[in-house]
Design a protein around this motif. Structure first.
Motif, PDB file in Angstrom:
ATOM      1  N   ARG A  45      -3.062 -13.267  -2.834  1.00 34.09           N
ATOM      2  CA  ARG A  45      -2.450 -12.306  -3.733  1.00 34.09           C
ATOM      3  C   ARG A  45      -1.148 -12.873  -4.275  1.00 34.09           C
ATOM      4  O   ARG A  45      -0.424 -13.562  -3.559  1.00 34.09           O
ATOM      5  CB  ARG A  45      -2.143 -10.992  -2.992  1.00 34.09           C
ATOM      6  N   PHE A  88      -1.533  -6.165  -5.824  1.00 35.28           N
ATOM      7  CA  PHE A  88      -0.364  -6.984  -6.147  1.00 35.28           C
ATOM      8  C   PHE A  88       0.513  -6.377  -7.237  1.00 35.28           C
ATOM      9  O   PHE A  88       1.573  -6.913  -7.543  1.00 35.28           O
ATOM     10  CB  PHE A  88      -0.785  -8.404  -6.539  1.00 35.28           C
ATOM     11  N   GLY A 133       3.479   2.620  -3.224  1.00 34.53           N
ATOM     12  CA  GLY A 133       2.913   1.293  -3.405  1.00 34.53           C
ATOM     13  C   GLY A 133       3.909   0.192  -3.079  1.00 34.53           C
ATOM     14  O   GLY A 133       3.559  -0.834  -2.488  1.00 34.53           O
ATOM     15  N   ILE A 139       4.238  -4.079  -2.630  1.00 36.94           N
ATOM     16  CA  ILE A 139       3.855  -4.566  -3.953  1.00 36.94           C
ATOM     17  C   ILE A 139       5.094  -5.095  -4.681  1.00 36.94           C
ATOM     18  O   ILE A 139       6.122  -4.415  -4.729  1.00 36.94           O
ATOM     19  CB  ILE A 139       3.165  -3.448  -4.753  1.00 36.94           C
TER      20      ILE A 139
END
Length: 239
Positions: A45, A88, A133, A139
């Motif tokens: 990622r 991601f 997130g 992220i």
């Protein structure tokens, strides 16, 4: 920043705590359900904001050229994702059916966390979803994605000019877009300029959220504004 556009700290902490508790509860329900096994290694990622931006740009280039790869849809990926997710990027976009983030960035299962509201308008739930997130999944990129011919922005501009009160909860959306109406322009140019101004507003509000701002300062997170053009399917940054 007033209370309508920036959530109260207590409410923000309450929401974050509830989300964290729900995650823990979900994990607890699986204890004892099956023999302990090592979780599968996550797929590669993008680990930095710059890498995440490059991945989205490459995917949009494939989309524009009709060379989509439709990645991460295999049986193996579906089975892997049962154990957890490692997206991601968070894409905060409009609900417009012509701008689905997974398609315009040619991404697949587990790649993006998408949050959508009319005109990308923020409320407590939308901001909490974005923060989840970033804070819980690590992220590194939040992309605020506006688009050409946004109906929410157009409705706001037209209602502002006519004095009309929009029906139902649509007025709530308009009230949050109205402060950035570009009154230096008229007609279609006003609508178009307001689309960009709204992206900037939402981007700045997200970036100013204290927990997210700390990650931005540390270089762990970027909050970027962008716009999707319906005419040529191109995504470009909004400065």
């Amino acid at each position: 920043m007033n209370a309508d556009t920036h959530p109260l700290p207590a409410r923000r902490c309450l929401l974050r705590g509830a989300l964290t508790s729900a995650t823990a509860l979900g994990a607890g329900l699986t204890v004892g359900a099956a023999p302990a096994t090592a979780a599968p290694r996550p797929r590669h990622r993008p680990a930095t904001p710059a890498q995440a931006l490059r991945a989205l740009a490459a995917g949009n280039a494939r989309w524009r050229a009709f060379r989509e790869e439709h990645p991460d849809e295999t049986r193996a990926v579906r089975q892997e994702l049962v154990a957890g997710q490692h997206p991601f990027a968070v894409v905060l976009g409009c609900i417009d059916s012509r701008v689905p983030p997974e398609l315009v960035f040619d991404q697949g299962l587990g790649d993006l966390m998408t949050v959508r509201s009319a005109g990308e308008v923020l409320d407590e739930a939308v901001l909490g979803s974005v923060a989840y997130g970033v804070l819980e999944l690590g992220i590194p990129l939040v992309l605020v994605l506006g688009h050409q011919s946004c109906g929410a922005v157009r409705a706001t501009v037209e209602a502002d000019e006519s004095g009309e009160h929009l029906p139902g909860h649509i007025q709530y959306i308009a009230d949050r877009i109205r402060p950035v109406i570009d009154r230096t322009r008229t007609g279609e140019a006003r609508v178009d300029a307001t689309i960009d101004a709204n992206v900037r507003l939402v981007r700045d509000l997200v970036a100013a959220e204290p927990d997210l701002a700390a990650r931005v300062r540390a270089g762990e997170l970027a909050v970027v504004g962008a716009r999707y053009e319906l005419t040529d399917q191109r995504v470009h940054r909004v400065a």
